[in-house]
Write an enzyme that holds these catalytic residues in place. Structure first.
Site, short mmCIF file in Angstrom:
data_model
loop_
_atom_site.label_atom_id
_atom_site.label_comp_id
_atom_site.label_asym_id
_atom_site.label_seq_id
_atom_site.Cartn_x
_atom_site.Cartn_y
_atom_site.Cartn_z
N VAL A 64 0.81 -1.24 0.00
CA VAL A 64 0.00 0.00 0.00
C VAL A 64 0.83 1.28 0.00
O VAL A 64 0.31 2.36 -0.22
CB VAL A 64 -1.00 0.05 1.19
CG1 VAL A 64 -2.03 -1.05 1.08
CG2 VAL A 64 -0.27 0.04 2.54
N ASN A 90 -7.31 -1.07 5.34
CA ASN A 90 -7.07 -1.75 6.61
C ASN A 90 -5.60 -1.99 6.92
O ASN A 90 -5.22 -2.00 8.09
CB ASN A 90 -7.81 -3.10 6.58
CG ASN A 90 -7.34 -4.03 7.67
OD1 ASN A 90 -7.70 -3.87 8.83
ND2 ASN A 90 -6.50 -5.01 7.31
N TYR A 157 2.59 5.59 16.44
CA TYR A 157 1.39 4.88 15.96
C TYR A 157 0.16 5.77 16.15
O TYR A 157 -0.67 5.90 15.24
CB TYR A 157 1.26 3.57 16.73
CG TYR A 157 0.06 2.71 16.36
CD1 TYR A 157 0.03 2.01 15.15
CD2 TYR A 157 -1.01 2.57 17.24
CE1 TYR A 157 -1.06 1.21 14.83
CE2 TYR A 157 -2.10 1.76 16.92
CZ TYR A 157 -2.12 1.08 15.71
OH TYR A 157 -3.19 0.28 15.39
N LYS A 161 -2.69 7.19 13.43
CA LYS A 161 -4.12 6.85 13.52
C LYS A 161 -4.97 8.11 13.72
O LYS A 161 -6.12 8.17 13.28
CB LYS A 161 -4.35 5.83 14.63
CG LYS A 161 -3.71 4.46 14.33
CD LYS A 161 -4.26 3.88 13.03
CE LYS A 161 -3.69 2.51 12.70
NZ LYS A 161 -4.25 1.94 11.46
P1 NAP Z 1 -2.26 -7.82 11.20
O1 NAP Z 1 -2.89 -9.12 11.58
O2 NAP Z 1 -0.80 -7.66 11.31
O3 NAP Z 1 -2.74 -7.49 9.70
C1 NAP Z 1 -2.23 -6.42 8.96
C2 NAP Z 1 -1.86 -6.92 7.58
O4 NAP Z 1 -1.37 -5.81 6.81
C3 NAP Z 1 -0.73 -7.96 7.64
O5 NAP Z 1 -0.96 -9.00 6.73
C4 NAP Z 1 0.46 -7.11 7.25
O6 NAP Z 1 1.56 -7.85 6.76
C5 NAP Z 1 -0.17 -6.24 6.18
N1 NAP Z 1 0.71 -5.15 5.78
C6 NAP Z 1 1.72 -4.58 6.48
N2 NAP Z 1 2.34 -3.67 5.72
C7 NAP Z 1 1.71 -3.65 4.51
C8 NAP Z 1 1.90 -2.93 3.32
N3 NAP Z 1 2.90 -2.04 3.19
N4 NAP Z 1 1.07 -3.17 2.28
C9 NAP Z 1 0.07 -4.08 2.40
N5 NAP Z 1 -0.15 -4.82 3.48
C10 NAP Z 1 0.67 -4.60 4.55
O7 NAP Z 1 -2.89 -6.63 12.06
P2 NAP Z 1 -4.41 -6.24 12.43
O8 NAP Z 1 -4.46 -6.13 13.90
O9 NAP Z 1 -5.36 -7.10 11.71
O10 NAP Z 1 -4.44 -4.76 11.86
C11 NAP Z 1 -5.32 -4.32 10.85
C12 NAP Z 1 -5.58 -2.84 11.06
O11 NAP Z 1 -6.30 -2.66 12.30
C13 NAP Z 1 -4.32 -1.98 11.17
O12 NAP Z 1 -4.51 -0.76 10.48
C14 NAP Z 1 -4.21 -1.73 12.66
O13 NAP Z 1 -3.50 -0.55 12.97
C15 NAP Z 1 -5.66 -1.65 13.06
N6 NAP Z 1 -5.92 -1.88 14.49
C16 NAP Z 1 -5.69 -3.08 15.07
C17 NAP Z 1 -5.94 -3.26 16.43
C18 NAP Z 1 -5.72 -4.57 17.14
O14 NAP Z 1 -5.86 -4.62 18.38
N7 NAP Z 1 -5.39 -5.65 16.44
C19 NAP Z 1 -6.43 -2.18 17.18
C20 NAP Z 1 -6.64 -0.97 16.56
C21 NAP Z 1 -6.39 -0.83 15.20
P3 NAP Z 1 2.83 -8.08 7.78
O15 NAP Z 1 2.34 -9.04 8.83
O16 NAP Z 1 3.89 -8.64 6.88
O17 NAP Z 1 3.17 -6.74 8.38
#
Ligand code: NAP
Length: 261
Positions: A64, A90, A157, A161
């Protein structure tokens, strides 16, 4: 009829965690879901799971942070489907640091590039196809509770956000002004069980083991439990569907009460 039947959705970062949950939920409710990610080893398995359950999904490699890759992905969706109705920006990362004084510029910039510039590029190129197709649309940007409140170890971070939160509102107003039928909203998850926690708050310095989210949630979350990707996906589904047709520029907080304490 599913709640997003016949719509075409793009979910970035869809190989894992919340993105995977969003892709599965949107496909279950009738959307054709284009899943993109840099985790090319995991994305096809998500597609296979959706297809086995009777849904429609495709996987494309997509960093992205690259405008060229955004142009290519959106062109491919136009070629295959001729429309884009739902965009879930996302993909994101989190890098915790005990102090802002020890946060490296490289880690600061990497989070800005993925979490902010990636969302900007997604809005820019996704909106171009939504407007070209002329069917309106729903853009859903993944922010965080960290975009609403500060946290001492998550300054960089939180900065990303918070940027997503206001970028969302500005673009929502532009879309409303030009009457393109596109709604733009942000989603603010609390503590959700996904692999992202390994980078945000490892259980020990240098460790790849995530923290104990059950213990943290018992202490910090008013309802006392951590969230699951499906909890966020259900909110995204509502914002993607016509049920939320009067909602734009809004913040959907899904956090078990974490942010109101
Ligand atoms: P996740 O399981 O790590 O999923 C994020 C995905 O995005 C991973 O597959 C990651 O790959 C991929 N990614 C990283 N860099 C990228 C890039 N440059 N281009 C395309 N894809 C990329 O994390 P998640 O918790 O589901 O997070 C999803 C979203 O929710 C994020 O924006 C996060 O900030 C937000 N969020 C999560 C939480 C929580 O508690 N989990 C809370 C608040 C907000 P890699 O693993 O290789 O990095």
């Amino acid at each position: 009829m599913g709640r997003v039947e016949g719509k075409v959705a793009l979910v970035t970062g869809g190989s894992s965690g919340i993105g995977k949950g969003c892709a599965e939920t949107l496909a279950r409710e009738g959307a054709t879901v284009v899943i993109t990610d840099i985790q090319d080893d995991k994305g096809p398995a998500v597609v296979a799971g959706i297809t086995a359950a009777g849904g429609k999904a495709e996987y494309l490699h997509h960093d992205v942070t690259s405008e060229d890759e955004w142009i290519a992905v959106v062109a491919e969706i136009d070629r295959r489907h001729g429309r884009l109705d739902i965009l879930v920006n996302n993909a994101g990362i989190g890098v915790g640091s005990p102090s802002i004084t020890t946060m490296t510029l490289a880690d600061w910039r990497r989070q800005q590039a993925i979490n902010v510039e990636g969302v900007f590029l997604g809005i820019k190129h996704g909106l171009l196809l939504m407007r070209k197709a002329g069917n309106g649309g729903s853009i859903i940007n993944m922010s965080s509770v960290a975009g609403l409140k500060g946290s001492p170890t998550l300054a960089a971070y939180s900065a990303t956000k918070g940027a997503v939160r206001l970028l969302t509102k500005a673009v929502a107003l532009e879309c409303a002004q030009v009457k393109d039928g596109v709604r733009v909203n942000s989603v603010h998850p609390g503590i959700i069980e996904t692999p992202i926690w390994e980078g945000i708050m490892p259980s020990a310095p240098g460790s790849n083991t995530p923290p104990d989210l059950d213990a943290i949630s018992t202490m910090a979350v008013p309802i006392g439990v951590k969230g699951l990707p499906a909890d966020i996906a259900n909110g995204v589904l509502w914002l993607a569907s016509e049920e939320s047709r009067y909602v734009t520029g809004a913040e959907l907080v899904i956090d078990g009460g974490l942010s109101v304490r």
